[in-house]
Design a protein around this motif. Sequence first.
Motif, PDB file in Angstrom:
ATOM      1  N   GLN A   1       0.871  -1.198  -0.072  1.00  0.00           N
ATOM      2  CA  GLN A   1      -0.057  -0.182   0.033  1.00  0.00           C
ATOM      3  C   GLN A   1       0.956   1.182  -0.197  1.00  0.00           C
ATOM      4  N   TYR A   2       0.534   2.399  -0.906  1.00  0.00           N
ATOM      5  CA  TYR A   2       1.251   3.460  -1.021  1.00  0.00           C
ATOM      6  C   TYR A   2       0.286   4.471  -0.765  1.00  0.00           C
ATOM      7  N   ARG A   3       0.889   5.431   0.549  1.00  0.00           N
ATOM      8  CA  ARG A   3      -0.113   6.596   0.959  1.00  0.00           C
ATOM      9  C   ARG A   3       1.019   7.623   1.019  1.00  0.00           C
ATOM     10  N   MET A   4       0.632   8.822   0.918  1.00  0.00           N
ATOM     11  CA  MET A   4       1.264   9.889   0.892  1.00  0.00           C
ATOM     12  C   MET A   4       1.468  10.370   2.445  1.00  0.00           C
ATOM     13  N   LYS A   5       2.503  10.810   2.790  1.00  0.00           N
ATOM     14  CA  LYS A   5       2.861  11.583   4.166  1.00  0.00           C
ATOM     15  C   LYS A   5       1.991  12.612   4.212  1.00  0.00           C
ATOM     16  N   PRO A   6       1.955  13.163   5.737  1.00  0.00           N
ATOM     17  CA  PRO A   6       1.339  14.574   5.714  1.00  0.00           C
ATOM     18  C   PRO A   6       1.788  15.522   4.916  1.00  0.00           C
ATOM     19  N   GLU A   7       0.978  16.448   4.620  1.00  0.00           N
ATOM     20  CA  GLU A   7       1.451  17.642   3.664  1.00  0.00           C
ATOM     21  C   GLU A   7       2.705  18.232   4.012  1.00  0.00           C
ATOM     22  N   ALA A   8       3.019  18.699   5.015  1.00  0.00           N
ATOM     23  CA  ALA A   8       4.126  19.367   5.609  1.00  0.00           C
ATOM     24  C   ALA A   8       5.560  18.660   5.309  1.00  0.00           C
ATOM     25  N   GLU A   9       5.358  17.262   5.143  1.00  0.00           N
ATOM     26  CA  GLU A   9       6.599  16.237   4.800  1.00  0.00           C
ATOM     27  C   GLU A   9       6.528  15.882   3.357  1.00  0.00           C
ATOM     28  N   ARG A  10       5.759  16.515   2.616  1.00  0.00           N
ATOM     29  CA  ARG A  10       5.695  16.182   1.071  1.00  0.00           C
ATOM     30  C   ARG A  10       7.008  16.971   0.414  1.00  0.00           C
ATOM     31  N   ALA A  11       7.348  16.714  -0.603  1.00  0.00           N
ATOM     32  CA  ALA A  11       8.414  17.433  -1.649  1.00  0.00           C
ATOM     33  C   ALA A  11       7.188  18.575  -2.315  1.00  0.00           C
ATOM     34  N   VAL A  12       7.829  19.719  -2.519  1.00  0.00           N
ATOM     35  CA  VAL A  12       7.058  20.579  -3.283  1.00  0.00           C
ATOM     36  C   VAL A  12       6.931  20.259  -4.667  1.00  0.00           C
ATOM     37  N   LEU A  13       5.712  20.074  -5.084  1.00  0.00           N
ATOM     38  CA  LEU A  13       5.400  19.900  -6.439  1.00  0.00           C
ATOM     39  C   LEU A  13       5.525  20.798  -7.802  1.00  0.00           C
ATOM     40  N   LEU A  14       6.415  20.534  -8.760  1.00  0.00           N
ATOM     41  CA  LEU A  14       6.615  21.023  -9.923  1.00  0.00           C
ATOM     42  C   LEU A  14       6.282  20.215 -11.231  1.00  0.00           C
ATOM     43  N   VAL A  15       5.662  20.848 -12.178  1.00  0.00           N
ATOM     44  CA  VAL A  15       5.112  20.105 -13.246  1.00  0.00           C
ATOM     45  C   VAL A  15       5.798  20.431 -14.489  1.00  0.00           C
ATOM     46  N   ARG A  16       6.280  19.295 -15.414  1.00  0.00           N
ATOM     47  CA  ARG A  16       7.180  19.561 -16.474  1.00  0.00           C
ATOM     48  C   ARG A  16       6.006  19.153 -17.699  1.00  0.00           C
ATOM     49  N   PRO A  17       5.533  20.096 -18.406  1.00  0.00           N
ATOM     50  CA  PRO A  17       4.828  19.863 -19.598  1.00  0.00           C
ATOM     51  C   PRO A  17       5.864  19.461 -20.783  1.00  0.00           C
ATOM     52  N   ARG A  18       4.961  18.841 -21.790  1.00  0.00           N
ATOM     53  CA  ARG A  18       5.873  18.569 -22.998  1.00  0.00           C
ATOM     54  C   ARG A  18       6.317  19.873 -23.772  1.00  0.00           C
ATOM     55  N   GLY A  19       7.563  19.954 -24.547  1.00  0.00           N
ATOM     56  CA  GLY A  19       7.853  20.790 -25.386  1.00  0.00           C
ATOM     57  C   GLY A  19       7.068  21.510 -26.331  1.00  0.00           C
ATOM     58  N   TRP A  20       7.364  22.624 -26.597  1.00  0.00           N
ATOM     59  CA  TRP A  20       6.561  23.289 -27.980  1.00  0.00           C
ATOM     60  C   TRP A  20       6.676  22.417 -29.205  1.00  0.00           C
ATOM     61  N   HIS A  21       7.496  21.496 -29.395  1.00  0.00           N
ATOM     62  CA  HIS A  21       7.601  20.774 -30.785  1.00  0.00           C
ATOM     63  C   HIS A  21       6.556  19.628 -30.750  1.00  0.00           C
ATOM     64  N   LEU A  22       6.092  19.069 -29.532  1.00  0.00           N
ATOM     65  CA  LEU A  22       5.223  18.017 -29.569  1.00  0.00           C
ATOM     66  C   LEU A  22       3.657  18.413 -29.640  1.00  0.00           C
ATOM     67  N   ASP A  23       3.014  17.706 -30.211  1.00  0.00           N
ATOM     68  CA  ASP A  23       1.714  17.643 -30.714  1.00  0.00           C
ATOM     69  C   ASP A  23       0.831  16.753 -29.455  1.00  0.00           C
ATOM     70  N   GLU A  24      -0.622  17.033 -29.340  1.00  0.00           N
ATOM     71  CA  GLU A  24      -1.277  16.093 -28.365  1.00  0.00           C
ATOM     72  C   GLU A  24      -2.268  15.819 -29.609  1.00  0.00           C
ATOM     73  N   LYS A  25      -2.110  14.658 -30.154  1.00  0.00           N
ATOM     74  CA  LYS A  25      -2.850  14.167 -31.486  1.00  0.00           C
ATOM     75  C   LYS A  25      -4.393  13.762 -30.943  1.00  0.00           C
ATOM     76  N   HIS A  26      -4.601  13.432 -29.780  1.00  0.00           N
ATOM     77  CA  HIS A  26      -5.935  12.979 -29.264  1.00  0.00           C
ATOM     78  C   HIS A  26      -6.963  14.207 -29.054  1.00  0.00           C
ATOM     79  N   VAL A  27      -6.345  15.560 -29.310  1.00  0.00           N
ATOM     80  CA  VAL A  27      -7.225  16.467 -28.928  1.00  0.00           C
ATOM     81  C   VAL A  27      -7.237  17.603 -30.198  1.00  0.00           C
ATOM     82  N   ILE A  28      -8.129  17.333 -30.903  1.00  0.00           N
ATOM     83  CA  ILE A  28      -8.137  18.061 -32.259  1.00  0.00           C
ATOM     84  C   ILE A  28      -8.976  19.465 -32.203  1.00  0.00           C
ATOM     85  N   VAL A  29      -8.593  20.482 -32.574  1.00  0.00           N
ATOM     86  CA  VAL A  29      -9.153  21.589 -32.639  1.00  0.00           C
ATOM     87  C   VAL A  29      -9.316  22.309 -33.960  1.00  0.00           C
TER      88      VAL A  29
END
Length: 548
Positions: free
Chosen positions: A158-186
């Motif tokens: 079982q994997y459970r998160m620690k209390p919030e004060a003990e967790r790492a700060v979250l950063l998110v890396r999206p994909r770069g400008w060169h990559l498309d998302e082919k499943h979402v078409i506009v």
Amino acid sequence: MSAVLKPNDEASDQPGGLCIAGQAEGQDALLTPAALALLTHLHRRFEPQRQLRLAARQARQAEFDDGALPAFRDDTRAIREGDWRVAPIPAALLDRRVEITGPVDPKMVINALNSGANCYMADFEDSTAPTWANLIQGQRALRDAVGGTLEFDGNGKQYRMKPEAERAVLLVRPRGWHLDEKHVIVDGAPISGGLFDLALFAFHNASALTAKDRGPYFYLPKLQCMEEAALWNAVLDEIEVQLNLPQGAMKVTVLIETLPAAFEMDEILHALRSRIVGLNCGRWDYIFSYIKTLRAHRDRVLPERGQVTMTQPFLKAYSELLIRTCHRRGAHAMGGMAAQIPNPRDAEANAAAFARVEADKLREANAGHDGTWVAHPGMVALARGIFDARMPGPHQHDVRREDVNVSAEDLLKPSLGTITAAGFYGNVEVCVRYLAAWLDGNGCVPIHGMMEDAATAEISRAQLWQWLHHADPRDQDSRGGHLHLDDGSPVDFALLDRALIGLPSKLAADPTVAGLARVDEAIALLADLTHRDTLADFLTLPAYERID
């Protein structure tokens, strides 16, 4: 001004001109009418500019292929020489001495947040194979993590998160400008993969994170110039307006992982100065970019991957220039990745892995970096101990590195070294193993004691192309000459064929790669890419056509 969109907004219809070309568990809860309206709005507003920037990349590369070399820009000299600083760094990001990175599956998210690292970079880019299921699962996992409800049960644990004060700060890396998302078409065109990753995460999590003084925070990859940074800044400005967030709430760190970007560090900081908190030495992709950018320059062919270390003059110059530039502007200078994986079942290999990580982190801390990356929780304590001993405060901005004076030629300096048979065959094996796993949906792959992502595969296949397509300048007939291994044998397509032919049986006998179903397809793709007259920009572009 268009209407402000909020996560609980409803709309009567899906936005006109939008099509979702995929189905994955839980997507309806993420792709709400309001979320889709935001994605549609952002695509229509910014896609023309994205395409202009991608076209500018191609035009610039054509100049390099014709013999030009990257250089510091004359038109931005005032920015480089000006006396300005970035906006103050938020408290949550002042101390980033150890960051852990990895994909966005639920188990990894929990382990990374619990790892004891200061920050966790959740990676939708190089360590995530962008199958539709992976992307939706990753967005769900991060939404649940921000909400404090993420749990995972697997392998009898079982994997459970620690209390919030003990967790790492979250950063998110999206994909770069060169990559498309082919499943979402506009309007008949795929949206930007990076726009999808960043905007959907912000839509579901920005309000909660802002309330906690936790951003949202992002890592921006693969930038090549200040104009690309300015485009991200405009996107972030617009998302803040649309989601009714405080101006500048969304903070970013930029990876300097392309050779052209190394000549525009000041300019990139300036373009994002109201929201940027640092630059990062994305050194593996940087090596790949060096090869790709200078692919037509025979005098700058790199030796085998294992010899291209941070002690090579062009890499040392790049990392030290990054430290000087960041500290002059009040920004963090983040170090690079330690990809080693602890191996408690092999004491000798484990000791060697820890020794390599220790030496690398000592170099970074002594040079003046403000923090570093690891790929495995088992390396967090080692990296932390090194930075704790040498960095008593939250960062090293006082280490100004005014001794550093880097020229364009320093950043381009050819490397000394050789190509061994083991190095050649190793590039073939690593590329095929990684690519086969990526096609199967796994973008973070343990190979020979290292946690590899797309950057290693990119270096490997780019080096193979470079070695096979460049004659040895010592040969009189350059069209018939070859680069040579250190034993004198030629690096040619016959050598590649032997490596590829022998690989399936070698991998079949290796229990660590048992179950890879697409080895033959990976071999065929590598063979195709290495035979092409022009080095493909990214391995993941043709590979993306083969998933989902």
